[in-house]
Write a protein that holds these residues in place. Structure first.
Motif, short mmCIF file in Angstrom:
data_model
loop_
_atom_site.label_atom_id
_atom_site.label_comp_id
_atom_site.label_asym_id
_atom_site.label_seq_id
_atom_site.Cartn_x
_atom_site.Cartn_y
_atom_site.Cartn_z
N TRP A 65 -6.21 1.39 -5.60
CA TRP A 65 -5.69 0.70 -4.40
C TRP A 65 -5.32 1.68 -3.30
CZ3 TRP A 65 -1.64 -2.71 -7.40
CH2 TRP A 65 -2.32 -3.67 -8.16
N GLY A 66 -4.52 2.66 -3.65
CA GLY A 66 -4.05 3.62 -2.65
C GLY A 66 -5.14 4.57 -2.20
N VAL A 67 -6.01 4.97 -3.12
CA VAL A 67 -7.10 5.89 -2.76
C VAL A 67 -8.01 5.22 -1.73
CG1 VAL A 67 -9.03 7.26 -3.62
CG2 VAL A 67 -7.00 6.92 -5.06
N GLN A 68 -8.35 3.98 -2.00
CA GLN A 68 -9.19 3.24 -1.06
C GLN A 68 -8.52 3.12 0.30
OE1 GLN A 68 -9.58 -1.07 -1.53
NE2 GLN A 68 -11.75 -0.97 -1.00
N ALA A 69 -7.25 2.76 0.30
CA ALA A 69 -6.54 2.55 1.56
C ALA A 69 -6.46 3.82 2.40
CB ALA A 69 -5.13 2.01 1.28
N VAL A 70 -6.18 4.95 1.76
CA VAL A 70 -6.09 6.21 2.50
C VAL A 70 -7.41 6.50 3.20
CG1 VAL A 70 -5.90 8.71 2.30
CG2 VAL A 70 -4.22 7.25 1.16
N VAL A 74 -9.25 6.99 7.50
CA VAL A 74 -9.72 8.30 7.96
C VAL A 74 -10.87 8.09 8.95
CG1 VAL A 74 -10.82 10.46 7.27
CG2 VAL A 74 -9.01 9.47 5.84
N ASP A 75 -10.74 8.66 10.12
CA ASP A 75 -11.78 8.55 11.13
C ASP A 75 -13.08 9.17 10.60
OD1 ASP A 75 -12.85 7.89 13.61
OD2 ASP A 75 -12.36 9.84 14.48
N GLY A 76 -14.17 8.48 10.79
CA GLY A 76 -15.45 8.95 10.28
C GLY A 76 -15.85 8.31 8.97
N VAL A 77 -14.90 7.67 8.29
CA VAL A 77 -15.23 6.94 7.07
C VAL A 77 -15.77 5.57 7.46
CG1 VAL A 77 -14.26 5.81 5.03
CG2 VAL A 77 -13.62 8.16 5.58
N LEU A 78 -16.93 5.25 6.95
CA LEU A 78 -17.61 3.99 7.29
C LEU A 78 -17.23 2.86 6.34
CD1 LEU A 78 -21.11 5.57 7.97
CD2 LEU A 78 -19.30 5.09 9.63
N GLY A 79 -16.79 3.23 5.16
CA GLY A 79 -16.39 2.23 4.19
C GLY A 79 -15.90 2.89 2.91
N ALA A 80 -15.04 2.19 2.19
CA ALA A 80 -14.51 2.70 0.92
C ALA A 80 -14.43 1.52 -0.05
CB ALA A 80 -13.14 3.34 1.11
N ILE A 125 -7.85 16.15 2.31
CA ILE A 125 -7.01 14.95 2.32
C ILE A 125 -6.72 14.50 0.88
CG2 ILE A 125 -7.02 12.48 2.90
CD1 ILE A 125 -8.51 13.28 5.49
N PHE A 126 -7.70 14.61 0.01
CA PHE A 126 -7.51 14.24 -1.39
C PHE A 126 -6.38 15.05 -2.02
CE2 PHE A 126 -8.38 14.89 -5.92
CZ PHE A 126 -8.53 13.59 -6.38
N PHE A 127 -6.43 16.36 -1.86
CA PHE A 127 -5.44 17.23 -2.50
C PHE A 127 -4.09 17.23 -1.79
CE2 PHE A 127 -9.31 19.11 -4.37
CZ PHE A 127 -8.94 19.12 -5.70
N THR A 128 -4.06 16.85 -0.53
CA THR A 128 -2.79 16.83 0.21
C THR A 128 -2.09 15.49 0.11
OG1 THR A 128 -3.64 18.44 1.81
CG2 THR A 128 -1.72 17.16 2.48
N VAL A 129 -2.86 14.40 0.21
CA VAL A 129 -2.27 13.07 0.37
C VAL A 129 -2.55 12.13 -0.80
CG1 VAL A 129 -2.33 10.97 1.79
CG2 VAL A 129 -2.37 13.21 2.89
N VAL A 130 -3.78 12.14 -1.28
CA VAL A 130 -4.21 11.09 -2.20
C VAL A 130 -3.60 11.22 -3.59
CG1 VAL A 130 -6.22 10.14 -3.43
CG2 VAL A 130 -6.36 10.64 -0.98
N ALA A 131 -3.65 12.41 -4.16
CA ALA A 131 -3.29 12.55 -5.57
C ALA A 131 -2.54 13.83 -5.85
CB ALA A 131 -4.55 12.49 -6.43
N ASP A 218 1.58 6.93 5.24
CA ASP A 218 2.50 7.61 6.17
C ASP A 218 2.20 9.11 6.20
OD1 ASP A 218 3.71 5.20 6.69
OD2 ASP A 218 5.37 5.51 5.29
N ALA A 219 1.94 9.69 5.04
CA ALA A 219 1.64 11.12 4.97
C ALA A 219 0.33 11.44 5.68
CB ALA A 219 1.59 11.57 3.52
N LEU A 220 -0.66 10.57 5.53
CA LEU A 220 -1.93 10.78 6.22
C LEU A 220 -1.73 10.82 7.72
CD1 LEU A 220 -5.08 10.94 6.09
CD2 LEU A 220 -5.06 8.44 6.33
N GLN A 221 -0.97 9.86 8.24
CA GLN A 221 -0.73 9.80 9.68
C GLN A 221 0.06 11.02 10.17
OE1 GLN A 221 1.40 6.30 10.96
NE2 GLN A 221 0.94 6.65 13.11
N LYS A 222 1.02 11.45 9.38
CA LYS A 222 1.87 12.57 9.77
C LYS A 222 1.16 13.91 9.65
CE LYS A 222 6.14 14.97 8.45
NZ LYS A 222 7.29 14.97 7.50
N LEU A 223 0.44 14.11 8.56
CA LEU A 223 -0.14 15.42 8.27
C LEU A 223 -1.55 15.60 8.82
CD1 LEU A 223 1.07 15.77 4.57
CD2 LEU A 223 2.13 16.72 6.62
#
Length: 233
Positions: A65-70, A74-80, A125-131, A218-223
């Motif tokens: 759920w969270g991985v998909q949402a993050v 992300v700009d440039g992502v066409l779909g998850a 982004i994966f190593f900083t925000v996702v998991a 929130d972390a994605l937007q901030k970082l």
């Protein structure tokens, strides 16, 4: 009337199954111990953008759920798309995967435009925000091999970049504990049930989402303000 009641009942049962999918226990998202500033170093090597306007990457980082949402933000992502990877097609369903014996991990297939966002940036982004890449078969309140962190690569270039990046982060001591995230060749990705798709967007007040996944957005937007977009793909 009877048909309407049946539809509502089936929807409720699906939602109940979904709530249990990523753990019934509600706990705050685990904090990463990263380099100063909270963002791990960018990859020293990356997959060249080339001329292609679409590429795919698959990430397992705990509850999908969270991985998909993050990645949807992300700009440039066409779909998850939420799904399963690491096992076989015949065991790629939530009930079977939840037993933790199929080899599958809850995963997300990310389709992106390499001219807008690189594979290396998605990894950062994966190593900083996702998991949290230092916990084995566990993320937040969820436990089991299906919640492991794993990067499923779709090309030799992705494999080289992902392996080099993990080595780079290890040498930089970006985390206080060793990284246990695996890098594997993708043998197949299997879409999860409909009630798992866009779960955060459809259930923003769900207690699990509020405690574990909203902090990631929130972390994605901030970082990563340059990569963040308010509307999901």
């Amino acid at each position: 009337m009877a048909m309407r009641i049946l539809v509502r009942l089936l929807s409720a049962l699906a939602l109940c199954a979904a709530v249990a999918a990523c753990g019934s226990e509600v706990a705050p998202v685990s904090e990463h111990t990263t380099s100063p500033g909270g963002v791990v170093p960018a990859p020293a090597v990356d997959v060249p953008a080339g001329t292609a306007r679409t590429a795919t990457a698959v990430f397992a980082g705990g509850c999908f759920w969270g991985v998909q949402a993050v990645y949807q933000h992300v700009d440039g992502v066409l779909g998850a798309v939420s799904g399963y990877a690491g096992g076989t097609k015949d065991t790629a369903d939530y009930k079977t995967v939840s037993a933790g014996k199929t080899g599958h991990a809850e995963s997300v297939e990310v389709t992106f435009d390499p001219s807008v966002v690189s594979y290396g940036k998605l990894l950062q982004i994966f190593f900083t925000v996702v998991a949290d890449p230092t916990t084995l078969n566990a993320q937040g309140p969820d436990r089991g091999t299906q919640y492991r962190t794993e990067i499923f690569t779709t090309s030799a270039e992705q494999a080289d970049v992902a392996n080099a990046y993990i080595a780079q982060l290890g040498s930089a001591h970006a985390f206080s504990e060793p990284i246990v995230t695996k890098v594997s060749t993708l043998d197949g990705f299997y879409r999860a049930e409909d009630y798992h798709q866009n779960f955060l967007a459809m259930n923003p007040d769900n207690p699990y989402i509020v405690a574990n996944d909203m902090p990631k957005l929130d972390a994605l937007q901030k970082l990563f303000p340059a990569e963040y977009r308010p509307q999901p793909s």
